[in-house]
Scaffold this motif. Structure first.
Motif, PDB file in Angstrom:
ATOM      1  N   LEU A   1      19.022  30.270  62.169  1.00 17.69           N
ATOM      2  CA  LEU A   1      19.444  30.191  60.417  1.00 17.69           C
ATOM      3  C   LEU A   1      17.857  29.004  60.205  1.00 17.69           C
ATOM      4  O   LEU A   1      17.847  28.380  60.230  1.00 17.69           O
ATOM      5  N   VAL A   2      16.409  29.994  60.095  1.00 15.29           N
ATOM      6  CA  VAL A   2      15.352  28.867  59.941  1.00 15.29           C
ATOM      7  C   VAL A   2      14.700  29.589  59.284  1.00 15.29           C
ATOM      8  O   VAL A   2      14.134  29.273  58.354  1.00 15.29           O
ATOM      9  N   SER A   3      15.536  30.009  57.451  1.00 12.54           N
ATOM     10  CA  SER A   3      15.333  29.513  56.511  1.00 12.54           C
ATOM     11  C   SER A   3      16.081  28.892  55.543  1.00 12.54           C
ATOM     12  O   SER A   3      17.503  29.065  55.515  1.00 12.54           O
ATOM     13  N   ILE A   4      15.660  28.081  54.387  1.00 12.41           N
ATOM     14  CA  ILE A   4      16.173  27.507  52.890  1.00 12.41           C
ATOM     15  C   ILE A   4      17.473  28.746  52.926  1.00 12.41           C
ATOM     16  O   ILE A   4      18.456  28.763  52.473  1.00 12.41           O
ATOM     17  N   GLY A   5      17.180  30.013  52.593  1.00 12.83           N
ATOM     18  CA  GLY A   5      18.276  31.019  51.597  1.00 12.83           C
ATOM     19  C   GLY A   5      19.391  30.650  52.891  1.00 12.83           C
ATOM     20  O   GLY A   5      20.187  31.464  52.765  1.00 12.83           O
ATOM     21  N   GLU A   6      18.872  31.470  54.640  1.00 14.92           N
ATOM     22  CA  GLU A   6      20.204  31.320  55.050  1.00 14.92           C
ATOM     23  C   GLU A   6      21.013  31.140  55.416  1.00 14.92           C
ATOM     24  O   GLU A   6      22.077  31.076  55.079  1.00 14.92           O
ATOM     25  N   ARG A   7      20.187  29.552  54.874  1.00 13.49           N
ATOM     26  CA  ARG A   7      20.558  28.207  55.375  1.00 13.49           C
ATOM     27  C   ARG A   7      21.604  28.332  53.922  1.00 13.49           C
ATOM     28  O   ARG A   7      22.935  27.525  54.304  1.00 13.49           O
ATOM     29  N   LEU A   8      21.001  27.942  52.237  1.00 15.74           N
ATOM     30  CA  LEU A   8      22.455  28.389  51.393  1.00 15.74           C
ATOM     31  C   LEU A   8      22.649  29.011  51.368  1.00 15.74           C
ATOM     32  O   LEU A   8      24.199  29.084  51.096  1.00 15.74           O
ATOM     33  N   ARG A   9      22.384  30.658  51.952  1.00 13.11           N
ATOM     34  CA  ARG A   9      23.473  31.727  52.095  1.00 13.11           C
ATOM     35  C   ARG A   9      24.882  31.340  52.627  1.00 13.11           C
ATOM     36  O   ARG A   9      26.106  31.115  52.550  1.00 13.11           O
ATOM     37  N   GLU A  10      24.758  30.434  54.684  1.00 13.20           N
ATOM     38  CA  GLU A  10      26.326  30.042  55.020  1.00 13.20           C
ATOM     39  C   GLU A  10      26.161  29.031  54.340  1.00 13.20           C
ATOM     40  O   GLU A  10      27.962  28.840  54.366  1.00 13.20           O
ATOM     41  N   GLU A  11      25.464  27.587  53.427  1.00 16.32           N
ATOM     42  CA  GLU A  11      26.629  26.649  53.285  1.00 16.32           C
ATOM     43  C   GLU A  11      27.652  27.660  51.739  1.00 16.32           C
ATOM     44  O   GLU A  11      28.618  26.756  51.704  1.00 16.32           O
TER      45      GLU A  11
ATOM     46  N   GLU B   1      24.226  26.740  36.841  1.00 20.56           N
ATOM     47  CA  GLU B   1      23.770  27.359  35.414  1.00 20.56           C
ATOM     48  C   GLU B   1      22.624  28.246  35.709  1.00 20.56           C
ATOM     49  O   GLU B   1      21.140  27.752  35.489  1.00 20.56           O
ATOM     50  N   THR B   2      22.291  29.223  36.566  1.00 22.21           N
ATOM     51  CA  THR B   2      21.725  29.720  36.927  1.00 22.21           C
ATOM     52  C   THR B   2      22.260  31.523  36.993  1.00 22.21           C
ATOM     53  O   THR B   2      23.779  31.666  36.578  1.00 22.21           O
ATOM     54  N   THR B   3      21.727  32.671  37.354  1.00 24.61           N
ATOM     55  CA  THR B   3      22.406  33.949  36.846  1.00 24.61           C
ATOM     56  C   THR B   3      22.255  34.233  38.276  1.00 24.61           C
ATOM     57  O   THR B   3      21.443  33.255  39.768  1.00 24.61           O
ATOM     58  N   LYS B   4      23.259  35.263  38.911  1.00 21.81           N
ATOM     59  CA  LYS B   4      22.989  35.729  40.105  1.00 21.81           C
ATOM     60  C   LYS B   4      22.129  36.428  40.740  1.00 21.81           C
ATOM     61  O   LYS B   4      21.777  35.823  41.708  1.00 21.81           O
ATOM     62  N   LYS B   5      20.889  36.745  39.501  1.00 23.98           N
ATOM     63  CA  LYS B   5      19.846  37.575  40.449  1.00 23.98           C
ATOM     64  C   LYS B   5      18.887  36.837  41.141  1.00 23.98           C
ATOM     65  O   LYS B   5      18.616  36.317  42.456  1.00 23.98           O
ATOM     66  N   SER B   6      19.142  35.127  40.161  1.00 28.24           N
ATOM     67  CA  SER B   6      18.018  34.214  40.634  1.00 28.24           C
ATOM     68  C   SER B   6      18.927  33.209  42.127  1.00 28.24           C
ATOM     69  O   SER B   6      18.539  32.967  43.130  1.00 28.24           O
ATOM     70  N   GLN B   7      20.169  33.781  42.403  1.00 28.52           N
ATOM     71  CA  GLN B   7      20.908  33.207  43.542  1.00 28.52           C
ATOM     72  C   GLN B   7      20.641  34.773  44.970  1.00 28.52           C
ATOM     73  O   GLN B   7      19.765  33.774  46.236  1.00 28.52           O
ATOM     74  N   ILE B   8      20.494  35.211  44.403  1.00 26.57           N
ATOM     75  CA  ILE B   8      20.201  36.478  45.349  1.00 26.57           C
ATOM     76  C   ILE B   8      18.252  36.210  45.867  1.00 26.57           C
ATOM     77  O   ILE B   8      18.316  35.890  47.127  1.00 26.57           O
ATOM     78  N   ASP B   9      17.814  36.300  44.736  1.00 23.55           N
ATOM     79  CA  ASP B   9      16.408  35.687  45.456  1.00 23.55           C
ATOM     80  C   ASP B   9      16.129  34.061  45.970  1.00 23.55           C
ATOM     81  O   ASP B   9      15.218  33.821  46.770  1.00 23.55           O
ATOM     82  N   TYR B  10      17.025  33.377  45.870  1.00 23.61           N
ATOM     83  CA  TYR B  10      16.770  32.149  46.791  1.00 23.61           C
ATOM     84  C   TYR B  10      17.814  32.843  47.798  1.00 23.61           C
ATOM     85  O   TYR B  10      17.075  31.816  49.120  1.00 23.61           O
ATOM     86  N   GLU B  11      18.550  32.768  48.107  1.00 22.58           N
ATOM     87  CA  GLU B  11      19.092  33.405  49.600  1.00 22.58           C
ATOM     88  C   GLU B  11      18.211  34.675  50.102  1.00 22.58           C
ATOM     89  O   GLU B  11      18.188  34.455  51.272  1.00 22.58           O
ATOM     90  N   LYS B  12      17.761  35.234  49.686  1.00 24.08           N
ATOM     91  CA  LYS B  12      16.554  35.825  50.503  1.00 24.08           C
ATOM     92  C   LYS B  12      14.702  35.549  50.397  1.00 24.08           C
ATOM     93  O   LYS B  12      14.369  36.794  51.088  1.00 24.08           O
ATOM     94  N   ASP B  13      15.008  34.134  49.983  1.00 25.92           N
ATOM     95  CA  ASP B  13      13.646  32.877  50.348  1.00 25.92           C
ATOM     96  C   ASP B  13      12.645  34.016  49.034  1.00 25.92           C
ATOM     97  O   ASP B  13      11.225  34.615  49.714  1.00 25.92           O
ATOM     98  N   VAL B  14      12.854  34.952  48.446  1.00 24.69           N
ATOM     99  CA  VAL B  14      12.114  35.500  47.449  1.00 24.69           C
ATOM    100  C   VAL B  14      11.067  33.755  46.118  1.00 24.69           C
ATOM    101  O   VAL B  14      10.315  34.192  46.329  1.00 24.69           O
ATOM    102  N   THR B  15      12.578  33.324  45.955  1.00 24.06           N
ATOM    103  CA  THR B  15      12.130  32.107  45.473  1.00 24.06           C
ATOM    104  C   THR B  15      13.064  30.596  46.312  1.00 24.06           C
ATOM    105  O   THR B  15      13.541  30.734  46.694  1.00 24.06           O
ATOM    106  N   GLN B  16      12.353  29.601  46.428  1.00 21.08           N
ATOM    107  CA  GLN B  16      12.636  28.246  46.348  1.00 21.08           C
ATOM    108  C   GLN B  16      13.615  27.600  45.177  1.00 21.08           C
ATOM    109  O   GLN B  16      13.553  27.776  44.070  1.00 21.08           O
ATOM    110  N   PRO B  17      15.230  27.492  45.784  1.00 21.09           N
ATOM    111  CA  PRO B  17      15.843  26.595  44.658  1.00 21.09           C
ATOM    112  C   PRO B  17      15.158  24.926  44.146  1.00 21.09           C
ATOM    113  O   PRO B  17      14.333  24.821  44.326  1.00 21.09           O
ATOM    114  N   LYS B  18      15.542  25.173  42.715  1.00 13.19           N
ATOM    115  CA  LYS B  18      14.560  23.745  42.403  1.00 13.19           C
ATOM    116  C   LYS B  18      15.774  22.158  42.726  1.00 13.19           C
ATOM    117  O   LYS B  18      17.107  22.623  42.390  1.00 13.19           O
TER     118      LYS B  18
END
Length: 166
Positions: free
Chosen positions: A26-36, A52-69
């Motif tokens: 698990l080399v990325s933040i998104g992969e570890r976020l999904r695992e958690e 208080e965010t959207t499913k789209k944001s969650q998907i983007d975090y887990e795919k490493d498109v964007t980083q969570p704040k």
């Protein structure tokens, strides 16, 4: 003055990468976020709702498109997410259950010989049976020691295909 081309040496760099419980890297933040998220039993929409965010944001975090704040990370911590692990790949002591914390404290306080025995037992995947017998084994080329939980050895030791009685 002649032109000299420098010598290029190859350097091998090894790095321990974080792995999950089944050995996947698990080399990325998104992969570890999904695992958690999955470890805690949440769906993507439910986990997103916690922060208080959207499913789209969650998907983007887990795919490493964007980083969570930071606010998102603080919110998911409240339900047991290990933010240190998500960000760095190293588990936080606070993310351990009470029995895991106790085990770690006892392990750290134990003498080296006890630690070696515990690690050997865990690597062998051995559990004492109801008759309190234990067997620490290995592969075809490993060694097998049989005895009871109090470390009294009975029988023999198997090394490299031959049995020698003690």
């Amino acid at each position: 003055m002649p032109f000299v081309v420098g010598r290029c040496d190859l350097i091998m760099v090894t790095k321990k990468l974080p792995v999950n419980l089944i050995g996947e890297f698990l080399v990325s933040i998104g992969e570890r976020l999904r695992e958690e998220r999955e470890r805690l039993g949440f769906t993507q929409p439910a986990f997103a709702g916690l922060a208080e965010t959207t499913k789209k944001s969650q998907i983007d975090y887990e795919k490493d498109v964007t980083q969570p704040k930071a606010g998102y990370l603080a919110a998911i911590t409240k339900v047991g997410a290990d933010v240190q692990y998500i960000v760095t790949g190293m588990r936080s002591a606070q993310a351990l259950s009470s029995d895991e914390q106790e085990l770690l404290a006892l392990f750290r306080a134990a003498p080296l010989e006890v630690k070696a025995t515990i690690v050997a037992g865990l690597k062998g995947g051995v559990q004492p049976s109801s008759g309190s017998k234990i067997s620490v084994g290995g592969s075809f080329h490993g060694q097998v020691v049989e005895g009871d939980v109090t470390n009294t050895v009975s029988g023999g030791m198997h090394i490299g295909g031959k049995t020698r009685e003690k």
